[in-house]
Scaffold this motif. Structure first.
Motif, PDB file in Angstrom:
ATOM      1  N   GLU A  46       0.830  -1.206   0.000  1.00  0.00           N
ATOM      2  CA  GLU A  46       0.000   0.000   0.000  1.00  0.00           C
ATOM      3  C   GLU A  46       0.865   1.258   0.000  1.00  0.00           C
ATOM      4  N   ARG A  47       1.917   1.246   0.809  1.00  0.00           N
ATOM      5  CA  ARG A  47       2.824   2.402   0.852  1.00  0.00           C
ATOM      6  C   ARG A  47       3.459   2.642  -0.511  1.00  0.00           C
ATOM      7  N   ASP A  48       3.949   1.569  -1.135  1.00  0.00           N
ATOM      8  CA  ASP A  48       4.589   1.715  -2.445  1.00  0.00           C
ATOM      9  C   ASP A  48       3.584   2.113  -3.526  1.00  0.00           C
ATOM     10  N   TYR A  49       2.363   1.605  -3.425  1.00  0.00           N
ATOM     11  CA  TYR A  49       1.309   2.005  -4.361  1.00  0.00           C
ATOM     12  C   TYR A  49       1.083   3.519  -4.273  1.00  0.00           C
ATOM     13  N   LEU A  50       0.980   4.027  -3.045  1.00  0.00           N
ATOM     14  CA  LEU A  50       0.768   5.461  -2.852  1.00  0.00           C
ATOM     15  C   LEU A  50       1.966   6.253  -3.365  1.00  0.00           C
ATOM     16  N   TYR A  51       3.163   5.771  -3.091  1.00  0.00           N
ATOM     17  CA  TYR A  51       4.386   6.449  -3.528  1.00  0.00           C
ATOM     18  C   TYR A  51       4.443   6.567  -5.055  1.00  0.00           C
ATOM     19  N   ASN A  52       4.044   5.511  -5.771  1.00  0.00           N
ATOM     20  CA  ASN A  52       4.126   5.465  -7.235  1.00  0.00           C
ATOM     21  C   ASN A  52       2.903   6.025  -7.946  1.00  0.00           C
ATOM     22  N   LEU A  53       1.861   6.356  -7.227  1.00  0.00           N
ATOM     23  CA  LEU A  53       0.604   6.812  -7.825  1.00  0.00           C
ATOM     24  C   LEU A  53       0.781   8.161  -8.518  1.00  0.00           C
ATOM     25  N   GLU A  54       0.277   8.265  -9.749  1.00  0.00           N
ATOM     26  CA  GLU A  54       0.273   9.537 -10.473  1.00  0.00           C
ATOM     27  C   GLU A  54      -0.864  10.387  -9.914  1.00  0.00           C
ATOM     28  N   ILE A  55      -0.526  11.552  -9.391  1.00  0.00           N
ATOM     29  CA  ILE A  55      -1.523  12.435  -8.784  1.00  0.00           C
ATOM     30  C   ILE A  55      -1.438  13.786  -9.481  1.00  0.00           C
ATOM     31  N   THR A  56      -2.548  14.226 -10.056  1.00  0.00           N
ATOM     32  CA  THR A  56      -2.553  15.492 -10.777  1.00  0.00           C
ATOM     33  C   THR A  56      -2.832  16.689  -9.858  1.00  0.00           C
ATOM     34  N   ASP A  57      -3.525  16.459  -8.764  1.00  0.00           N
ATOM     35  CA  ASP A  57      -3.824  17.524  -7.801  1.00  0.00           C
ATOM     36  C   ASP A  57      -2.543  17.868  -7.039  1.00  0.00           C
ATOM     37  N   GLU A  58      -2.047  19.102  -7.218  1.00  0.00           N
ATOM     38  CA  GLU A  58      -0.762  19.501  -6.621  1.00  0.00           C
ATOM     39  C   GLU A  58      -0.775  19.414  -5.095  1.00  0.00           C
TER      40      GLU A  58
END
Length: 194
Positions: A46-58
């Protein structure tokens, strides 16, 4: 609160403190111990998923970086907001934890992982701070938004101190700065045990 009050009343009874009381009214009263549920942690996945997630909201992207960095170093949020570039020595974060610095004069030394270093490379703040921190309350509020947006809604068991029952709630509802610290410890413990 009652334990602290009882300790204060015990102090008031001591002759060296002026014996402000003849006896402690709590001396024949037994206080119940605290009851805690199992600590809630993220998995390494879960931590790595969050770390690698593309997030457009600054805003959420910054909060993710702060949270993930905290997951990689395991510090309290009170220490996190004080870190500057001067606290990094030979790729190691070196600091005196605020909560225990009066009791323990030994600095915490946390080697920075490649992921932690990658987060720090994103930010070059003019005041020398490592990360663009916001207030504790907004950080915790935004973490709930981040986890909801990321779909981190695994059901976790949380102990309700009012009803004395376990409740199942989504991880996104318990997301807070302290979750990062527990996650660091959980992942580190698992790696040391294996």
């Amino acid at each position: 609160i009652l334990k602290r009050f009882r300790a204060f009343l015990s102090w008031c009874v001591l002759p060296q403190n002026g014996a402000m009381l003849k006896e402690n009214p709590f001396s024949n009263y037994q206080l119940k111990g605290e009851v805690y549920g199992a600590p809630i942690c993220m998995t390494k996945e879960e931590r790595d998923y969050l770390y690698n997630l593309e997030i457009t909201d600054e805003r959420l992207s910054r909060v993710r970086d702060i949270f993930c960095f905290q997951c990689f170093v395991g510090c309290r949020v009170g220490d996190l907001i004080t870190f500057t570039k001067e606290d990094i020595i030979n790729d190691t974060l070196v600091y005196y934890p605020n909560k225990t610095k009066s009791e323990n004069r030994t600095p915490a030394k946390v080697p920075l992982s490649s992921k932690a270093k990658a987060i720090l490379e994103k930010y070059d703040l003019p005041d020398g701070k490592l990360l663009p921190f916001i207030s504790d309350q907004k950080y915790n509020d935004y973490l709930k938004d981040l986890f909801s947006m990321a779909g981190l809604n695994r059901m976790v068991a949380k102990f309700n101190p009012l009803t004395m029952e376990k409740e199942k709630i989504p991880l996104s509802q318990v997301a807070s700065s302290h979750l990062a610290r527990r996650t660091f410890i959980h992942i580190l413990h698992r790696n040391v045990k294996d």
